[in-house]
Design an enzyme around this catalytic site. Structure first.
Site, PDB file in Angstrom:
ATOM      1  N   LEU B  79       0.827  -1.209   0.000  1.00 31.98           N
ATOM      2  CA  LEU B  79       0.000   0.000   0.000  1.00 31.98           C
ATOM      3  C   LEU B  79       0.859   1.256   0.000  1.00 31.98           C
ATOM      4  O   LEU B  79       2.040   1.227   0.346  1.00 31.98           O
ATOM      5  CB  LEU B  79      -0.913  -0.044   1.235  1.00 31.98           C
ATOM      6  CG  LEU B  79      -1.832  -1.294   1.259  1.00 31.98           C
ATOM      7  CD1 LEU B  79      -2.239  -1.638   2.679  1.00 31.98           C
ATOM      8  CD2 LEU B  79      -3.051  -1.090   0.365  1.00 31.98           C
ATOM      9  N   PRO B  80       0.263   2.400  -0.404  1.00 27.69           N
ATOM     10  CA  PRO B  80       1.090   3.600  -0.597  1.00 27.69           C
ATOM     11  C   PRO B  80       1.671   4.242   0.664  1.00 27.69           C
ATOM     12  O   PRO B  80       2.778   4.751   0.614  1.00 27.69           O
ATOM     13  CB  PRO B  80       0.135   4.597  -1.285  1.00 27.69           C
ATOM     14  CG  PRO B  80      -1.028   3.798  -1.749  1.00 27.69           C
ATOM     15  CD  PRO B  80      -1.113   2.593  -0.869  1.00 27.69           C
ATOM     16  N   THR B 110       6.086   0.672   2.273  1.00 25.58           N
ATOM     17  CA  THR B 110       7.129   1.423   2.968  1.00 25.58           C
ATOM     18  C   THR B 110       6.454   2.462   3.854  1.00 25.58           C
ATOM     19  O   THR B 110       5.840   3.415   3.355  1.00 25.58           O
ATOM     20  CB  THR B 110       8.081   2.122   1.972  1.00 25.58           C
ATOM     21  OG1 THR B 110       8.762   1.124   1.225  1.00 25.58           O
ATOM     22  CG2 THR B 110       9.098   2.981   2.705  1.00 25.58           C
ATOM     23  N   LYS B 185      15.090  -0.265   5.114  1.00 25.16           N
ATOM     24  CA  LYS B 185      14.684   0.404   3.865  1.00 25.16           C
ATOM     25  C   LYS B 185      14.899   1.913   3.962  1.00 25.16           C
ATOM     26  O   LYS B 185      15.468   2.537   3.059  1.00 25.16           O
ATOM     27  CB  LYS B 185      13.201   0.103   3.605  1.00 25.16           C
ATOM     28  CG  LYS B 185      12.531   0.926   2.513  1.00 25.16           C
ATOM     29  CD  LYS B 185      12.838   0.429   1.113  1.00 25.16           C
ATOM     30  CE  LYS B 185      12.262   1.319   0.025  1.00 25.16           C
ATOM     31  NZ  LYS B 185      10.836   1.159  -0.204  1.00 25.16           N
ATOM     32  N   LYS B 260       9.061  11.270  -0.096  1.00 16.56           N
ATOM     33  CA  LYS B 260       8.241  10.545   0.895  1.00 16.56           C
ATOM     34  C   LYS B 260       9.120   9.712   1.831  1.00 16.56           C
ATOM     35  O   LYS B 260       8.964   9.761   3.061  1.00 16.56           O
ATOM     36  CB  LYS B 260       7.255   9.620   0.169  1.00 16.56           C
ATOM     37  CG  LYS B 260       6.400   8.768   1.105  1.00 16.56           C
ATOM     38  CD  LYS B 260       5.951   7.456   0.470  1.00 16.56           C
ATOM     39  CE  LYS B 260       5.586   6.428   1.525  1.00 16.56           C
ATOM     40  NZ  LYS B 260       5.474   5.063   0.976  1.00 16.56           N
TER      41      LYS B 260
END
Lengths: 312, 312, 312, 312
Positions: B79-80, B110, B185, B260
Site C-alpha cells: 500500500l502507498p 514502505t 529500507k 516521501k
C-alpha cells in the site's frame, strides 16, 4: 623550439638530479622513494631537522627553493597550503627566481586550483612548465610508494611527470589542463566527506531503530546506499577491523585536514557560482567538530560526534 | 500452543491460497508472480480496474480486506502509505476484523516503523503474526521477480515469510524484530539520497572546474568518493548508458517517492532524537524539487536542478 | 441548542470551579493564578507532591482527569507532550470518560496541531468544546501571570476561554480554528531558533573579523539584520545584561525544549509537504547540542557551541 | 610628519576637488550628491556614457583612476567587486600609480575585507590613507543621500572621511580598523539573508497550517520571532504595502546581489575558520535561486521559490 628541446633533453637523461621542496610528513617519504629509485635528490625545507633527516638518507641539501632550481631541472613541491606554494615559487628566494628554461615543476600540494593556474602562468613566463599533481593516500601510502596522483597540465609533458610520479605512487591519472588535478582531488574529497557523514547518520539512525550495525552495513553494501565509507571505512566501532573506528579514531585522515579540503571546495564553488548544499553543510560540520575537540581524530569520528552522550 | 500449531499447519500446506491487498503498480506484478509460482491468490483493491486485471490473470477477487482474511491464512499487503495500512488492517472492513488465528500477515508497504509495530501489536491480539517486508527495486524488478525484501518480525516465522517472498524477489534479508525491515529500507534510501545529491554537486563542481565528466566519474569510482550513485546510476547525462540521466530523467525512482521516504527518515529521526543533518537537508532539497516541477522525474534529476541556467 | 445553552450557563456563573490537569513547573503557577483570581480549582497530576503543593494553596485535589471532568465544566490542561495529552483526554481515566456536555476544555500544552484537532473531534463527540492555547513565556512569566496565550478553536467560545486565560497571561491572541494556536506557537519558535543561531553565527563572524561585539550588535540593531535575538536576547556574553548569556547561559529557555519545538515544526512541515531548509537545519543543530552537553543550557548557548575552543 | 601635514591641509581646504571612480547605478547618484554639496568632482569610469552623464551634471571627467589621483587628494571609489578594486587601485593606470602623499582614499565597494587590508597596505607604502566604507541602502537611498556608511580605517582620519560621507548618507558609523566596515556590512547582510529565508519558511508553514498570513505576521512581530524581514519587509504578498512582495518582487535588493554578499561572508568565514551553518545554507539557497530564474527578483522572492506549485 627551445622549450621542447629542453623537455626532450630531460627525458633522455632521466637519472639526472630531481629537486624536492617541502619535507614534511608526506614530502619526506616521497623524496626517499625517489632516492630508492636511483634519482639523486636536491632538497630543501624551512626546518633544519627535516633537511638533516633527508641528508642522512643520501640527498643533497641546499638552503632555498631558488638554490634547488639552480641545480635541478625537475622539481617536486609538497607544501601545506596555498600561501606556502606562492612563497616557494614566487617569493624572494623562490624557485622562479633561478629556474632554468624547460624545467618541469610538479606541485603535489593540495591547494586552490586558481593558485595552480597562477603558478603555471608565472612559470611559463620564465620558460618553465608547471603541473599540479595532488595526491590521495596518507603517510602510509607515501612510505610504500602507493599514492594516487591526479595530474593537471599540458598533455605533452605528462609522460615526463609520470616517470617521476610512478616512483612515489601506484596510480597516476591525467586529468586535463593545469588545475584539474586539484579539481579532481577536491571533488573526490568533497564527495568522500558527504558519504562519510551520510554513513554516520544512517548507521546511527539504524541502530536507534533497532538494527544490528554489522547487519545494517551489510544491507547497505548490497544495496543502493553503498559507498566507500560504508563498505571500506565504516565509521561505527565494531563493524570493521583495521579502520580508525576500530582504534578510537586514531590515525587515518584528520578532521582538520578534511575541513581544509572542504574549505577549498567551498572556495572553488563560490568562485564558479556552483551550488553545493551538502558539500557546504559537510564543511560546516567538520568545522564545528574542529571547534569541539575532534581536530586530530580521524574524519570518521563524525559518527561519535553526532551520537547522543547521555545514557549511552 | 495454538498459535504455533497454526503456524506449522501453514507451512505444511504451502500451496493453499495466499491473500493479496493492494494491486497498484507494484502489487499487481507481485501478485502475478505468486500465481506463476502456483499459489492460488485471493485479492482485493479499492480500484475495480485493478481487481479486474488480476482476476483476468487467474486470481479470485473479493470485496474487502476482511473478505481476504476470511479465505486466506497468509496475506501480503502492498500500500502507498501509513494511513492506508492502518485502514486496511484496522479499519471497519479491515483484515483484523476477520483474521484467523495463526494467520501470517506480511506488509510490503514502505511506512513508518512505529506503525508497523502498532499493526504487529494489533495482530497479536487477534492471534495473528505481522511482519514488515518493504522492498527495494521498482516496477521492473517487481515484474521480473527480482525485488529485495527487508524483513522484520519474530524470527521463527521468517521461514514461512521467505517461502512466499522468494516467489517475488531475488533477495530476502532478515533484519530483526518488527519494524526493522522498514528501518533498513529507510536507512538505505536516506544514504542513497545523500549519495545522489552529493554526486550531483560533485560532478557539477568538477565540470565547472574544467574536468571531463566521464573522466571525473572514473576517478571518483577508483577513489574514496565512490558510491552507488557515481558508479551505477550517474546523474550526469552522457556519463553512463541505460540510466535515467541518459533518458531525460524519465523512469527510475521518482522525486516524490524519494521525498516521501526522506519524510519517513525524518520522522523516525525526530522521534528517536537522532541527528541527521545531511539527511534532513536532502529531504528539504527533494521537497523543493517537488515544488519546482521535478516531482515526476527520476531523483537523479537533482543534477539538473542544481545546475545554473544558461547565460548566467 | 443544548450545547450553546451550556456555554452560556458557563459564562454567567464564572466563579464556578475550574479544573486543572498537569501541575508541573508551568502548570502549578498557572493554577495558583486562577486561585488568586478567585476561581475554585479542582486539580490533579500524576505526582503526589505536585498535588500536595496545590492542595496547600487551597485547591481541591482529585485522583484522575476523569474525576476533574466530573466536577468542573471548564478544564485547563498543561502537559509535556502529545502522548500525555492523548492519555489525559482519551485514556481509561481520561477527561472524556466523564466529561459533561458543554464543558470547555483548554489545552495549553505545546503539541502537534494534528493531535489538537484529534482531541477536538473526540471532545465534540462527547458534546464538549476543545481549544488549544499554548503559551509563550517561561516559568517566570507563568508566576507573574504574564504569559502570552495563542488560542485556536471555534470563535464563539473564545470569550469564555479568554476570561480564564487573562488570569494567567498578559496577552491572549485568537489565531483561528483548532490547531492554529499550536501553529502560531510552533512558527514563532522556529523563526526564533533561526534568528538565534543566525545571530550567534553573525556575531561570531564579526568578532573574528575584528569588530567589537557591542558595536556590531548596535549596527545590526539599526539595520536590516535586526531581530529579537540581536536586540533583546543577545547570545554574546558582555553585550547585554539580564539575559542568559550574561549568566553562563543558565535559566531562560533550555536547548532541549527548543529541540522539542523544532521537532514539532519539522513534523508539521513534513506532513504538509512544506519546505523549511533553515528550520530543519536549526532543528539538527539544537539536536546535536543536546548530544554534546548543552541540553540544559539556555538556547542562546549556540554561540558558545559554534565558537572554536583551541587557542582562542 | 609630512603625511599628517597633508591630512590637515585636506581638512582645512574642504571644498577642494574630490575624485570619484566608478559611476554605476550607485556611484553616479553618490557623485551627484557631492556636486550638490558644493564639492568639485573629478571622475572617471570605464563606460563613456557614464562619464558623459556626470560631465553633464558639472563634474570634470578624466581618462583613468591615475588621472583622478593626479588632480584630487580625496578620492571615493564605488566598484562591483574585489578584482575591480584591485585593478582601480593597483593596476597599470590605477590610483596608486600617481597618488599624492596624504591622499584620503575611501572605497565604498562591498568586497572581501582581506582585499581592503591589502589596498590599505599598498596605499600606506605610497604615503596615502585607505579606508573601507561600504554602504547599505539601494539606488533610491543613494539618490536621496540617505545611505548608511560603515567605515573601517585609522581613527584619526575618520572625521575627514565623515565630512564627505555625510553628503551622501544619513548615517555614518565608525567600525574600527581597516576592513571592519566590510565586516559589518557582510555580517548584517548574512543575518538579513537568514532572517528573510527564515521568515519565508515560517510564513509558508503557518499558512499551510491554517493561519492567516497577516495575523501570523502580527503575532511574530509582537513575539520573539520578530525580525526586520517579518516587520518591515515581509516576503508574503498581501501582508504589507510598499515592499517588493507587494509588487511581484520587482525592485528592492536583487537575489544575485545577495548571493554575492553571502559568497563574501562564506569566504571570510572559511578564511577565519568560523562555523556558519545557517549562513552557508542561505548562500546555497540564493545560489540555486539564481540558477532557477530568480536572479533579478528581490531577495524576498525566496518565499515564492520555496512554495509548492499549484496542484501538488
Amino acid at each position: 623550439d627551445e622549450m621542447l628541446f629542453n623537455v626532450s633533453s630531460r627525458s633522455m637523461a632521466s637519472k639526472t638530479p630531481v629537486g624536492f621542496v617541502g619535507l614534511g610528513n608526506m614530502g619526506t617519504p616521497m623524496a626517499k622513494n625517489l632516492l630508492k629509485n636511483g634519482y639523486p635528490v636536491i632538497a630543501t625545507d624551512v626546518f633544519p631537522e627535516s633537511r638533516k633527516e633527508l641528508q642522512d638518507t643520501g640527498a643533497q641539501v641546499v638552503d632555498s627553493p631558488a638554490d634547488v632550481a639552480e641545480k635541478a631541472d625537475r622539481i617536486i613541491t609538497m607544501l601545506p597550503s596555498s600561501p606556502n606554494v606562492i612563497e616557494v615559487y614566487t617569493g624572494p628566494n623562490g624557485i622562479l627566481k633561478k629556474v632554468k628554461k624547460g624545467t618541469l615543476l610538479i606541485d603535489s600540494s593540495t591547494i586552490d586550483p586558481a593558485v595552480s593556474k597562477e603558478m603555471a602562468v608565472a612559470a611559463e613566463k620564465m620558460g618553465a612548465v608547471f603541473m599540479d599533481a595532488p595526491v590521495s593516500g596518507g603517510v602510509g601510502a607515501a612510505s610504500m610508494g602507493k599514492l594516487t596522483f591526479m595530474v593537471g597540465g599540458v598533455e605533452q609533458e605528462y609522460n615526463a611527470a609520470q616517470e617521476l610520479l610512478t616512483c612515489m605512487g601506484a596510480n597516476v591519472v591525467y586529468c586535463g589542463q593545469v588545475g584539474t588535478g586539484q579539481a579532481a582531488k577536491i571533488c573526490n574529497n568533497m564527495l568522500l566527506a558527504i558519504g562519510m557523514i551520510g554513513t554516520a547518520e544512517t548507521m546511527n539512525l539504524g541502530i536507534r531503530l533497532g538494527l544490528d550495525p554489522k547487519l545494517l552495513a551489510k544491507i547497505l553494501n548490497m544495496s543502493s546506499g553503498r559507498c566507500w565509507s560504508s563498505d571500506t571505512y565504516n565509521p561505527v566501532p565494531g563493524v570493521m577491523e583495521g579502520v580508525p573506528s576500530a582504534n578510537s579514531y586514531q590515525g587515518g585522515f584528520g578532521t582538520t585536514l578534511m575541513a581544509k579540503d572542504l574549505g577549498l571546495a567551498q572556495n572553488t564553488a563560490t568562485n564558479t557560482k556552483t551550488t553545493i548544499p551538502l558539500g557546504s553543510l559537510a564543511h560546516q560540520i567538520y568545522r564545528v567538530m574542529c571547534a569541539r575537540g575532534y581536530a586530530n581524530k580521524d574524519f570518521s569520528s563524525v559518527f561519535q560526534f553526532l551520537r547522543e552522550e547521555e545514557g549511552q
